[in-house]
Motif scaffolding. Sequence first.
Motif, PDB file in Angstrom:
ATOM      1  N   UNK A  58       0.677  36.265  18.996  1.00 32.25           N
ATOM      2  CA  UNK A  58      -0.205  36.758  20.056  1.00 32.25           C
ATOM      3  C   UNK A  58       0.924  37.806  20.999  1.00 32.25           C
TER       4      UNK A  58
ATOM      5  N   UNK B 214       1.691  41.070  19.118  1.00 31.60           N
ATOM      6  CA  UNK B 214       0.497  41.938  19.210  1.00 31.60           C
ATOM      7  C   UNK B 214       0.258  42.824  20.631  1.00 31.60           C
ATOM      8  N   UNK B 215       0.590  41.677  21.831  1.00 31.21           N
ATOM      9  CA  UNK B 215       0.612  42.253  22.982  1.00 31.21           C
ATOM     10  C   UNK B 215       1.670  43.419  23.178  1.00 31.21           C
TER      11      UNK B 215
ATOM     12  N   UNK C  29       3.133  45.088  20.807  1.00 28.40           N
ATOM     13  CA  UNK C  29       2.868  46.170  20.176  1.00 28.40           C
ATOM     14  C   UNK C  29       1.887  47.050  21.126  1.00 28.40           C
ATOM     15  N   UNK C  30       1.009  46.491  21.884  1.00 32.74           N
ATOM     16  CA  UNK C  30       0.097  47.595  22.558  1.00 32.74           C
ATOM     17  C   UNK C  30       0.549  47.765  23.787  1.00 32.74           C
ATOM     18  N   UNK C  31       1.516  47.246  24.362  1.00 31.57           N
ATOM     19  CA  UNK C  31       2.021  47.594  25.673  1.00 31.57           C
ATOM     20  C   UNK C  31       3.177  48.471  25.636  1.00 31.57           C
TER      21      UNK C  31
ATOM     22  N   UNK D 217      -4.371  35.979  24.386  1.00 33.10           N
ATOM     23  CA  UNK D 217      -4.115  37.314  23.986  1.00 33.10           C
ATOM     24  C   UNK D 217      -4.129  38.275  25.373  1.00 33.10           C
ATOM     25  N   UNK D 218      -5.306  37.700  25.986  1.00 31.70           N
ATOM     26  CA  UNK D 218      -5.716  38.382  27.125  1.00 31.70           C
ATOM     27  C   UNK D 218      -4.594  38.123  28.535  1.00 31.70           C
TER      28      UNK D 218
ATOM     29  N   UNK E 176      -1.612  40.026  27.955  1.00 30.17           N
ATOM     30  CA  UNK E 176      -1.986  41.348  28.374  1.00 30.17           C
ATOM     31  C   UNK E 176      -1.839  41.530  29.538  1.00 30.17           C
ATOM     32  N   UNK E 177      -2.403  40.804  30.538  1.00 33.97           N
ATOM     33  CA  UNK E 177      -2.389  40.829  31.779  1.00 33.97           C
ATOM     34  C   UNK E 177      -1.288  40.695  32.481  1.00 33.97           C
TER      35      UNK E 177
ATOM     36  N   UNK F 110       0.625  43.987  31.759  1.00 34.53           N
ATOM     37  CA  UNK F 110      -0.074  44.825  32.565  1.00 34.53           C
ATOM     38  C   UNK F 110       0.170  45.015  33.893  1.00 34.53           C
TER      39      UNK F 110
END
Lengths: 465, 225
Positions: free
Chosen positions: A322, A325-326, A328-330, A359-360, A363-364, A367
């Motif tokens: 998790x 991935x986060x 990697x995305x950010x 994951x959300x 991510x938050x 973010x």
Amino acid sequence: MKAVLPTLRLLRTTPFRLALLYLGLFIISVGVILGVVYRSTAGFLEEEIGATIALEVAGLQDQYRSAGLRGLVDSVRERSGYSHTNSIYLLTTPGGVILAGNLSGWPDATAGPGGWTHFKISDYGGVNNRPSTAMAVSFVLPGQFRLLVGRDMSELDQLRGRMVVSLRWVFLVTVVLGLGGGLLLARGAMHRIEAINRTTHRIMAGDLSGRVPRGGGGDEIDRLAGNLNAMLDQIERLMTGMRQVTESVAHDLRTPLSRLRARVELALIRETDDPEVYRAVLQDTILEADRLLATFTALLSIAEAESGANRKALEPVRLADVVRLAADLYEPVAEEKGLTLVTDIRAEPTVRGNEQLLAQAVSNLLDNAIKYTPEGGRITLLLEGAGPGQAARVTVADNGPGIPPEMREKVLERFVRLDAARASPGNGLGLSLVEAVARLHDASLRLEDNEPGLKVGIVFPPDAG
Amino acid sequence: MKVLVIEDDQQAASYLAKGLKEAGHVVDAANDGKEGLFLAGSEHYDVMIVDRMLPGRDGLSLVEILRATGNDTPVLFLSALGSVDDRVKGLKAGGDDYLTKPFAFSELLARIEVLVRRRSAAQPQTRLSVADLELDLLSRTVRRAGKSIDLLPREFALLEYLMRNAGSVVTRTMMLENVWDYHFDPQTNVIDVHIARLRQKIDKDFPTPLIHTVRGAGYSLRAPQ
């Protein structure tokens, strides 16, 4: 009427019914015990009298054997001559002529089992005038002479009578005490249950602040009260949250919706032939609608996490995946803003959870950190494994402005944003979702000072694995 | 393409039919599960759009029956039930994609197009190529006009997804779902940053761009006309 009703209600309560049932059993037991006492006492005395009579008969038999009829007559005369004797004697000829004794005639009563005769003394002019009964045994002597030896039973009858009276009293007192005690006990239990009922009625009427009083004895009613209160706390918290959300939703969605409406209306009023104007308005409208939908989606996610409906669908989640991935995305997003995102995975813990919601949440957090950290800042995404009081911990730390301690509780509320002017995009739901996700996983959300900056940790409980 | 729309809400159904027809597709519509099952069984469609909650027969069991009878027409679930659980249920029942109401029409168009394309190119591929861009799935290398391009693993996955659906519009949500397995929308438009980076590597040093932005929808990787 008013006084009667509560009593009637009391009679219908479970505690009272139980007391009544218990009382019934108790009365039956007391009755049986008293019966046994009565029978054994009276029976013992009767046996005693029988034995005395038998002794006397034996004495008279001796007399008859040694001194003949003459001697027996003398002996009976002598014995019945005592003034205060309880003994009864009667000796008659075969023709019924009384030779000796203290009865005026031969009793009519027929002998019962064992040869015993019971009759009323007064009918035969007995030793005294008491209306007492007598118990006697009779013999037929050689030459058809008849002998009756008996005893006045008046004392035994008196004792019996007194025993019956006192046993009746014992019985009555038992019933009264049992009934009264039952009522009292039932009233005591009822009183506390009534208190619970009153509280629930008040709560049903809309006053959510009511709580059930506790006796402090720690018995089952107390435990029931405690559980009820805990449930009420939870309901009140949910209700307050719901009201707050409803109000926030109404407020936060009203503004963009009216803006949307105004824009479309203006476009219609303007009546231009330029399709570009309409196109631009429509595009803006879609953008605004998308923002609204995003807010709704965020609210739905929070509701989903909060309802805990998916609690049973929790499955093992590899937190490192998790986090990776986060990150990697950010990472590119952070870089774009001139920030450094450092991912530090120190363990590979597995927790029971909902991967998408986790994951959300991560991510938050990223973010938010990226949104609020000024250029040149540094964000750390840290994953730790089991430690004291935790199965795992995901931490996002930044060196941005942070959140003042007194505001940390506040930011978890829905729609709350620290920049009141709402300079940055977002709907103020990010941390609320993170908190809801944490709660779904029984994890705690910790907002701490990163000196400077903010450090947000999702700490999974030791049994989360 | 021939599209079957199974949707009980008349307004939503006619909006769907109108939009699909304008996009150049042939549309049949069914108002309930029974009619939908009948149409799906008696005609050939390129793709079906199925509502989850239908009178007569719900969408899930409808698709399950179709799959059980050997019908492998791509199915896109269109539903107001949008939780992760619902989506998983839909995909397990045999759906190929899942879109939550309310939706953007461009998103729906992009998705059904990709669905149909995926079905027609089901055979395993080891090399993908669009114009002078080549991607080798075995050696995990990318070359454009003979020049080797270094990509990070995630950039490679993103490019692979774009190339597999070359010519079609790919939305941000589709990329999040298929490349990151994220079934939610992050608050920031993170995809744009990733595409920008990919563009830097794929398009920047070459005269013709391959990655195109489709306004209001997403991105499309396609060879110059």
